[in-house]
Design an enzyme around this catalytic site. Structure first.
Site, PDB file in Angstrom:
ATOM      1  N   LYS A   1     -11.698  -0.699   1.731  1.00  0.00           N
ATOM      2  CA  LYS A   1     -11.523   0.690   1.315  1.00  0.00           C
ATOM      3  C   LYS A   1     -11.143   0.733  -0.164  1.00  0.00           C
ATOM      4  CE  LYS A   1      -6.921   0.853   3.496  1.00  0.00           C
ATOM      5  NZ  LYS A   1      -6.967  -0.360   4.330  1.00  0.00           N
TER       6      LYS A   1
ATOM      7  N   SER B   1      -7.592   7.049   8.508  1.00  0.00           N
ATOM      8  CA  SER B   1      -6.376   7.107   7.694  1.00  0.00           C
ATOM      9  C   SER B   1      -6.728   7.075   6.208  1.00  0.00           C
ATOM     10  CB  SER B   1      -5.420   5.972   8.063  1.00  0.00           C
ATOM     11  OG  SER B   1      -6.082   4.725   8.019  1.00  0.00           O
TER      12      SER B   1
ATOM     13  N   ASP C   1      -3.274   6.521  -3.195  1.00  0.00           N
ATOM     14  CA  ASP C   1      -1.989   5.993  -2.765  1.00  0.00           C
ATOM     15  C   ASP C   1      -1.516   4.920  -3.756  1.00  0.00           C
ATOM     16  OD1 ASP C   1      -3.729   3.959  -2.029  1.00  0.00           O
ATOM     17  OD2 ASP C   1      -2.803   3.603  -0.086  1.00  0.00           O
TER      18      ASP C   1
ATOM     19  N   SER D   1       0.818  -1.210   0.000  1.00  0.00           N
ATOM     20  CA  SER D   1       0.000   0.000   0.000  1.00  0.00           C
ATOM     21  C   SER D   1       0.856   1.267   0.000  1.00  0.00           C
ATOM     22  CB  SER D   1      -0.964  -0.018   1.182  1.00  0.00           C
ATOM     23  OG  SER D   1      -1.905   1.021   1.079  1.00  0.00           O
TER      24      SER D   1
ATOM     25  N   ASP E   1      -1.394   1.737  -4.140  1.00  0.00           N
ATOM     26  CA  ASP E   1      -2.248   0.608  -4.537  1.00  0.00           C
ATOM     27  C   ASP E   1      -3.704   1.039  -4.708  1.00  0.00           C
ATOM     28  OD1 ASP E   1      -2.668   0.922  -1.763  1.00  0.00           O
ATOM     29  OD2 ASP E   1      -3.280  -1.159  -1.547  1.00  0.00           O
TER      30      ASP E   1
ATOM     31  N   GLU F   1     -12.208   4.592   7.740  1.00  0.00           N
ATOM     32  CA  GLU F   1     -11.221   4.711   8.806  1.00  0.00           C
ATOM     33  C   GLU F   1     -10.493   6.031   8.616  1.00  0.00           C
ATOM     34  OE1 GLU F   1      -8.576   1.392   8.515  1.00  0.00           O
ATOM     35  OE2 GLU F   1      -7.789   1.979   6.555  1.00  0.00           O
TER      36      GLU F   1
ATOM     37  N   ASP G   1      -6.081   2.193  -2.841  1.00  0.00           N
ATOM     38  CA  ASP G   1      -7.188   1.854  -1.937  1.00  0.00           C
ATOM     39  C   ASP G   1      -7.504   2.998  -0.969  1.00  0.00           C
ATOM     40  OD1 ASP G   1      -5.015   1.612  -0.211  1.00  0.00           O
ATOM     41  OD2 ASP G   1      -5.699  -0.259   0.707  1.00  0.00           O
TER      42      ASP G   1
END
Length: 636
Positions: free
Chosen positions: A462, A450, A346, A189, A348, A448, A350
């Site tokens: 996500k 983050s 980001d 990630s 990857d 979440e 997600d």
């Protein structure tokens, strides 16, 4: 065997003086090299398939140089499942991500899945990967994905292996759509470039939780020696059981995405421009397709960050959550193109960061909690506008992790839908959402803090791709009302109450130090006694999910499941502040989360911000003690 092999074997056919370490070194070298060796009394049979000379060489060099401590660190412990599966640095060793540990993990997966599913060989397994790679260990996500597939193909299991890198959410989406038994995404990630990971999804499309994680680890321990065929990555090109789901999944995912598109005609006409950065990862092609599905013109890509680059060469770290410092190229391009909104996925794809140009000429980078307030408002508003009169709001749910803002709880309280909390990590959200869906409930949104968001339920994880296009539609709609995202956020807080939060972290590379910090909080003034105050601020309740304690409950037991493998303590202060200290499940960090929640009529934002800052300062000084404990402050 050539002379080089003989000399190598003579070099390593000796003892470190530590029987446990000798055995571990012997196992590693016997399972990760081509020629026969002798070390610590272990021998191996020659394999026909070439293995990884780079990781073999790393261990041999450590043996040659007598670096027993590093050998012990690398070889005398194993990877465990955290909040995002297995994740570690790439390199040689049983606690690193490499060819051998991925083969071992997949062998354990095979053994467990064979036990759980009588039709495993009919249903198959999904494998995806991102664009990470490391020259020094010959380790890349694509190679690790091929080895994952090879283990299963050699056992007669059909494998849906994506022929190209994909966003992480494509794997759980494919698992559900193809009715596969499980799936794996090879990714780390937003972690630093040295890391990689092995993220496991169950048949329900959610990340695995207990007891599956523990049972898989047991099976891995029983299958550590590579099987015949496990090293043969060429199987993916020759086996009739290999299937490429890329075209089908991409097409159907984009069609499904339209279910949460509510203003397509408006999108086609908007004058708003959007900048997108994929942070040198997988996101560019897929975000372009998502914008097309919603009727938008393509977002303008940041050219320096559009294509995959495993070195993430234009950013100090590939985490858009770090804010303006890592969004520099995006913001400058936006100014050049007169674009007001920047979306950043980001590596990857997600997770999603969003920045918006304000009237004063400055950029506002929204926090994950602020974006959740916007998404929650938007998804509920859209549900209301598009539901029949018979639709029951009491059947509607939104979820968040317990360290995230309580803003959805405030919206739910006023609007009449349900709100639930889970432990940190989207694996808990995904599993709970599936349970709710199976019981006829409607889940609109989950998040979440983050910057992880789940809009709709096509993906039970996500998803930065869907979140990017939903925020674009929201911005386009608000533009027709002469509102910005930031102005709408203010309206949400004035309607439901200000929720002022701050999240940050300290780096700590010494596990004993982390343990000492948390054990002190559990034995503060006396043994088995939690703190009653933090500086000048009285504490009303303490919840310790690590031990299962919660002082606010009559039986003193936490409502959230106990999580022994991670440290997490939450303090509810008498002034209304809620603060949590926890360790990261993926990085060497102690994180803190703090939030002031006010009623709608108490709208003195400045007072709340000042009070929150004072509580955080007290928390750091009295509980974390960074100078005393050698904690490294987050660099801004």
């Amino acid at each position: 065997m050539g002379d080089g092999d003989v000399n190598s074997n003579l070099l390593i056919a000796r003892s470190t003086g530590d029987a446990q370490l000798d055995k571990a070194v012997g196992q590693w070298l016997s399972w990760d090299k081509l020629s026969e060796i002798l070390f610590g009394g272990l021998t191996e049979n020659a394999y026909k398939v070439k293995k990884n000379p780079k990781t073999k060489e790393q261990i041999e060099n450590l043996v040659r140089n007598g670096m027993n401590k590093e050998l012990r660190d690398r070889l005398c412990c194993r990877l465990t499942f955290g909040t995002a599966g297995l994740r570690s640095a790439m390199g040689a060793g049983f606690c690193y991500i490499n060819d051998l540990t991925v083969i071992q993990s997949t062998q354990g997966m095979y053994k467990y899945l064979e036990r759980c599913f009588s039709d495993f060989r009919q249903r198959g397994f999904v494998v995806g990967y991102d664009t990470r790679g490391q020259v020094t260990s010959s380790c890349s996500s694509k190679r690790l994905a091929k080895l994952t597939a090879a283990v299963l193909l050699a056992k007669g299991v059909p494998v849906y292996l994506f022929s190209k890198y994909v966003p992480t959410p494509f794997v759980p989406y494919a698992v559900r759509h193809l009715k596969a038994a499980a799936g794996v995404m090879i990714t780390a990630s937003h972690n630093r470039k040295e890391d990689n990971g092995y993220k496991v999804y169950w048949e329900n499309g959610a990340q695995i939780t207990s007891p599956h994680d523990k049972e898989i680890l047991k099976c891995i321990e029983e299958c550590v020696e590579p099987w015949n065929g496990s090293w043969n990555e060429n199987l993916v090109d020759t086996s009739p059981l290999t299937r490429d789901p890329l075209e089908e999944i991409s097409k159907i995912y984009m069609e499904d995405l339209k279910k949460i598109c509510y203003h397509r005609e408006l999108n086609t006409k908007t004058n708003l421009k959007f900048i997108h950065t994929s942070f040198h990862g997988v996101g560019h092609d897929y975000v372009q397709l998502a914008f097309k599905a919603f009727g938008f013109k393509p977002p303008i890509p940041v050219p320096e960050q559009k294509d995959p680059d495993p070195d993430f060469s234009t950013v100090k770290c590939p985490n858009p959550e770090e804010g303006e410092s890592v969004l520099e190229l995006s913001l400058r391009l936006a100014e050049k193109e007169s674009a007001r909104v920047v979306v950043a996925t980001d590596p990857d794809a997600d997770r999603l960061a969003v920045a918006e140009l304000q009237e004063n000429g400055r950029w506002k980078v929204f926090t994950g909690n602020e974006l959740a307030a916007l998404f929650g408002w938007w998804m509920f508003r859209s549900w209301k506008a598009n539901s029949s009169k018979e639709a029951d709001v009491k059947n509607v749910y939104m979820l968040a992790t317990t360290v995230s803002s309580k803003i959805l709880k405030a919206i739910a309280r006023k609007e009449g839908f349900h709100f639930e909390e889970t432990l940190p990590g989207f694996k808990w959200i995904g599993s709970r959402v599936k349970d709710l869906l199976d019981n006829g409930k409607e889940v609109l949104f989950a998040f979440e803090e983050s910057i992880g968001f789940m809009c709709g339920t096509s993906v039970l994880d996500k998803d930065g791709v869907s979140a990017a296009v939903v925020i674009a539609e929201m911005a386009s709609y608000l533009e027709t009302k002469n509102l910005t995202l930031a102005q709408q956020l203010t309206e949400i807080y004035e309607m439901y109450g200000y929720h002022i939060s701050k999240t940050s972290y300290f780096l700590c590379y010494e596990p004993p130090t982390i343990k000492r910090v948390f054990e002190k909080l559990r034995n503060f003034d006396s043994p088995k006694s939690y703190p009653k105050s933090c500086g000048a601020y009285g504490i009303l309740h303490v919840r310790d999910v690590t031990t299962g304690y919660d002082s606010s409950q009559l039986n003193k037991k936490s409502v959230l499941p106990m999580s022994k493998n991670s440290q997490m303590i939450t303090f509810t202060f008498q002034n209304g502040c809620v603060a949590t200290l926890r360790t990261s499940g993926t990085e060497p960090k102690i994180k803190y989360y703090a939030e002031m929640c006010a009623q709608p009529e108490k709208s003195d934002k400045t007072f709340l911000e000042e009070l929150l800052q004072k509580v955080i300062e007290a928390l750091i000084e009295n509980f974390l003690e960074p100078s005393k404990n050698g904690l490294i402050w987050r660099s801004m």
